[in-house]
Scaffold this motif. Structure first.
Motif, PDB file in Angstrom:
ATOM      1  N   ARG A 109       0.846  -1.204   0.000  1.00 42.56           N
ATOM      2  CA  ARG A 109       0.000   0.000   0.000  1.00 42.56           C
ATOM      3  C   ARG A 109       0.872   1.241   0.000  1.00 42.56           C
ATOM      4  O   ARG A 109       1.883   1.298   0.698  1.00 42.56           O
ATOM      5  CB  ARG A 109      -0.870   0.036   1.274  1.00 42.56           C
ATOM      6  CG  ARG A 109      -1.965  -0.984   1.304  1.00 42.56           C
ATOM      7  CD  ARG A 109      -2.863  -0.856   2.554  1.00 42.56           C
ATOM      8  NE  ARG A 109      -3.231   0.520   2.845  1.00 42.56           N
ATOM      9  CZ  ARG A 109      -3.125   1.076   4.057  1.00 42.56           C
ATOM     10  NH1 ARG A 109      -2.665   0.397   5.072  1.00 42.56           N
ATOM     11  NH2 ARG A 109      -3.491   2.326   4.245  1.00 42.56           N
ATOM     12  N   ASP A 110       0.460   2.249  -0.773  1.00 39.52           N
ATOM     13  CA  ASP A 110       1.131   3.546  -0.762  1.00 39.52           C
ATOM     14  C   ASP A 110       0.344   4.463   0.166  1.00 39.52           C
ATOM     15  O   ASP A 110      -0.872   4.611   0.023  1.00 39.52           O
ATOM     16  CB  ASP A 110       1.192   4.139  -2.171  1.00 39.52           C
ATOM     17  CG  ASP A 110       2.095   3.318  -3.076  1.00 39.52           C
ATOM     18  OD1 ASP A 110       3.030   2.671  -2.563  1.00 39.52           O
ATOM     19  OD2 ASP A 110       1.864   3.318  -4.295  1.00 39.52           O
ATOM     20  N   ILE A 111       1.049   5.065   1.130  1.00 39.93           N
ATOM     21  CA  ILE A 111       0.395   5.873   2.156  1.00 39.93           C
ATOM     22  C   ILE A 111       1.044   7.257   2.178  1.00 39.93           C
ATOM     23  O   ILE A 111       2.237   7.380   2.480  1.00 39.93           O
ATOM     24  CB  ILE A 111       0.544   5.223   3.551  1.00 39.93           C
ATOM     25  CG1 ILE A 111       0.027   3.783   3.519  1.00 39.93           C
ATOM     26  CG2 ILE A 111      -0.153   6.062   4.624  1.00 39.93           C
ATOM     27  CD1 ILE A 111       0.445   2.945   4.709  1.00 39.93           C
ATOM     28  N   PRO A 112       0.295   8.324   1.870  1.00 42.32           N
ATOM     29  CA  PRO A 112       0.837   9.674   1.993  1.00 42.32           C
ATOM     30  C   PRO A 112       1.037  10.002   3.477  1.00 42.32           C
ATOM     31  O   PRO A 112       0.170   9.713   4.299  1.00 42.32           O
ATOM     32  CB  PRO A 112      -0.239  10.579   1.388  1.00 42.32           C
ATOM     33  CG  PRO A 112      -1.229   9.675   0.742  1.00 42.32           C
ATOM     34  CD  PRO A 112      -1.072   8.322   1.345  1.00 42.32           C
ATOM     35  N   VAL A 113       2.192  10.579   3.795  1.00 41.95           N
ATOM     36  CA  VAL A 113       2.529  10.901   5.189  1.00 41.95           C
ATOM     37  C   VAL A 113       3.129  12.295   5.289  1.00 41.95           C
ATOM     38  O   VAL A 113       3.564  12.878   4.286  1.00 41.95           O
ATOM     39  CB  VAL A 113       3.520   9.878   5.787  1.00 41.95           C
ATOM     40  CG1 VAL A 113       2.898   8.485   5.896  1.00 41.95           C
ATOM     41  CG2 VAL A 113       4.816   9.826   4.988  1.00 41.95           C
TER      42      VAL A 113
END
Length: 156
Positions: A109-113
């Motif tokens: 999963r790609d998660i913006p942080v």
């Protein structure tokens, strides 16, 4: 697994590991991560890990760096800028200082942080958690005069 983890911990505090690992471990991690479409991070078989995508502080280009991370109960992650106990701060820490908006790839999963450098008591608490997670961080800190940077990543 516990015996393997202890062996890796003993090896990881050596100066020879600090010289070789920064060139071998990230390249291997990036290759396996790409080949498995983000589902496997080789070093994460031993430690929890992410691929951090930052914007380069000087170039403005995207930079992808495989890193160990300390997952927190609050749905955040700690990143420790140990640089394997080498003298300088790792480049990814400068990238986060200049551009705290980033992304992690974790378990496919790609998660913006958003990254935040920890200081004071908050850093001390995070450092204690990092040492419980990976005791060799203490040896890395003992080898360098700089204070190892710790960032908290929060989903945005």
């Amino acid at each position: 697994m516990a015996a393997g983890r202890r062996l890796v911990q003993r090896v990881s505090v050596t100066r020879a590991f600090a010289r070789v690992a920064p060139h071998v471990v990230p390249a291997l991690d990036r290759t396996v991560h790409r080949l498995t479409k983000g589902k496997v991070l080789l070093s994460a078989r031993m430690l929890s890990g992410v691929i951090l995508t930052t914007t380069g502080a000087r170039t403005g280009q995207w930079r992808r760096t495989p890193l160990a991370c300390v997952p927190e109960d609050a749905g955040t992650w700690l990143l420790v800028g140990s640089n394997f106990g080498r003298p300088g701060h790792p480049a990814w820490t400068a990238n986060l200082l200049k551009n705290p908006a980033a992304e992690i790839s974790r378990r496919g999963r790609d998660i913006p942080v958003r990254a935040r450098l920890l200081t004071g008591a908050e850093r001390a608490d995070a450092w204690a958690a990092a040492l419980r997670f990976w005791p060799p961080y203490a040896a890395y800190q003992a080898r360098v005069t700089r204070e190892i940077r710790i960032f908290r990543l929060e989903p945005r």
